[in-house]
Scaffold this active site. Structure first.
Site, mmCIF file in Angstrom:
data_model
loop_
_atom_site.group_PDB
_atom_site.id
_atom_site.type_symbol
_atom_site.label_atom_id
_atom_site.label_comp_id
_atom_site.label_asym_id
_atom_site.label_seq_id
_atom_site.Cartn_x
_atom_site.Cartn_y
_atom_site.Cartn_z
ATOM 1 N N ALA A 65 0.837 -1.196 0.000
ATOM 2 C CA ALA A 65 0.000 0.000 0.000
ATOM 3 C C ALA A 65 0.874 1.249 0.000
ATOM 4 O O ALA A 65 2.009 1.242 0.479
ATOM 5 C CB ALA A 65 -0.919 -0.004 1.213
ATOM 6 N N GLY A 108 0.543 -5.182 0.912
ATOM 7 C CA GLY A 108 -0.494 -5.327 -0.100
ATOM 8 C C GLY A 108 0.015 -5.912 -1.399
ATOM 9 O O GLY A 108 -0.733 -6.550 -2.143
ATOM 10 N N GLU A 111 -0.222 -9.488 -0.813
ATOM 11 C CA GLU A 111 -1.639 -9.856 -0.826
ATOM 12 C C GLU A 111 -2.189 -9.863 -2.251
ATOM 13 O O GLU A 111 -3.049 -10.688 -2.583
ATOM 14 C CB GLU A 111 -2.413 -8.901 0.076
ATOM 15 C CG GLU A 111 -2.107 -9.150 1.555
ATOM 16 C CD GLU A 111 -2.567 -8.028 2.465
ATOM 17 O OE1 GLU A 111 -3.276 -8.307 3.442
ATOM 18 O OE2 GLU A 111 -2.194 -6.852 2.204
ATOM 19 N N GLU A 131 3.192 -4.938 7.935
ATOM 20 C CA GLU A 131 2.266 -3.946 8.492
ATOM 21 C C GLU A 131 2.449 -3.751 9.991
ATOM 22 O O GLU A 131 2.181 -2.667 10.520
ATOM 23 C CB GLU A 131 0.817 -4.354 8.189
ATOM 24 C CG GLU A 131 0.422 -4.265 6.721
ATOM 25 C CD GLU A 131 0.734 -5.523 5.937
ATOM 26 O OE1 GLU A 131 0.278 -5.617 4.778
ATOM 27 O OE2 GLU A 131 1.438 -6.421 6.463
#
Length: 257
Positions: A65, A108, A111, A131
């Protein structure tokens, strides 16, 4: 443009999409995810695209992210409707999706890799869910998808330490299907995609859906779903073509009908 789309397909039926934010290590901004969702939507609608390869560059598949967006917008940078809808659209893509990972796939980015059906990694690839180092936890499915692929201890190690694992470890743990020399991930991913693209496209979509069902339901319900997908495949012209080609000892010519 936050994506690079190969203007001439690397091989028949295969679309190659590259994440293209090199200054941010291909961080998943809202704009990038919206553009990716739109491109995959176009691929879903195109009869000429039977499989998609998703890649980054030699330094990074994606660093995750966009922290700059998070600093500016807080939780809305992750769970704003625009970004969340785009992420769900990527997850819902029905055609085979293959990740080609070089460099880092963190947060992310990892992911996003886990949304893909097959994962090819160069030997220099690294995977992490860092994270926890930002005082948070994976928020794009990591806490749910990792335990479905790994042991509880392995998933907890990734989520709770934030430490990266190398490509060889990722293959050993089952996060990676194919491990190749550094710089060869896209080439290998396109080879795999080409093999899939030569198969019956409806059957490939049904097979993908059936396998995904195994992660979301009980065995008995999954077996019922599998039988229904098989019934649907038997109704296609491609199934008739496959059977006839087998009986006459020739290569099938699947048309997607």
């Amino acid at each position: 443009m936050t994506l690079l789309i190969e203007t001439s397909e690397p091989t028949a039926g295969v679309r190659l999409i590259r994440l293209n934010r090199p200054s941010r290590l291909n961080a998943l901004s809202g704009d990038l995810l919206v553009e990716l969702a739109a491109e995959l939507g176009a691929c879903a609608s195109s009869s000429g695209v039977r499989a998609v390869v998703l890649a980054g560059d030699e330094r990074a598949f994606s660093a995750g992210a966009d922290v700059h967006e998070m600093a500016a917008a807080g939780i809305e940078a992750i769970y704003g409707a625009r970004r969340l809808d785009a992420w769900k659209s990527v997850d819902a893509f029905e055609k085979p999706l293959i990740a080609a990972v070089e460099g880092i796939a963190f947060g992310g980015g990892h992911e996003l890799v886990m949304l893909c059906d097959i994962v090819v990694a160069g030997a220099n690839a690294r995977f992490a869910q860092p994270e926890i180092d930002l005082g948070s936890l994976p928020g794009d499915g990591g806490t749910q998808r990792l335990p479905r692929s790994l042991s509880k201890a392995q998933a907890m190690r990734l989520v709770l330490t934030g430490e990266a694992i190398d490509a060889a470890t990722a293959e050993r743990w089952g996060l990676v299907s194919d491990l190749v020399a550094a710089g060869e991930a896209v080439h290998r991913a396109v080879e795999i995609a080409a093999r899939i693209a030569a198969k019956a496209p409806i059957a490939a979509r049904l097979a993908k859906q059936a396998v995904r069902t195994a992660y979301e339901t009980t065995l008995s319900a999954g077996l019922d779903a599998e039988r229904e997908q098989v019934r649907l495949s038997f109704q296609t012209t491609d199934h008739d073509e496959g059977v006839e080609a087998f009986m006459t000892k020739r290569k099938p010519n699947f048309q997607g009908h």
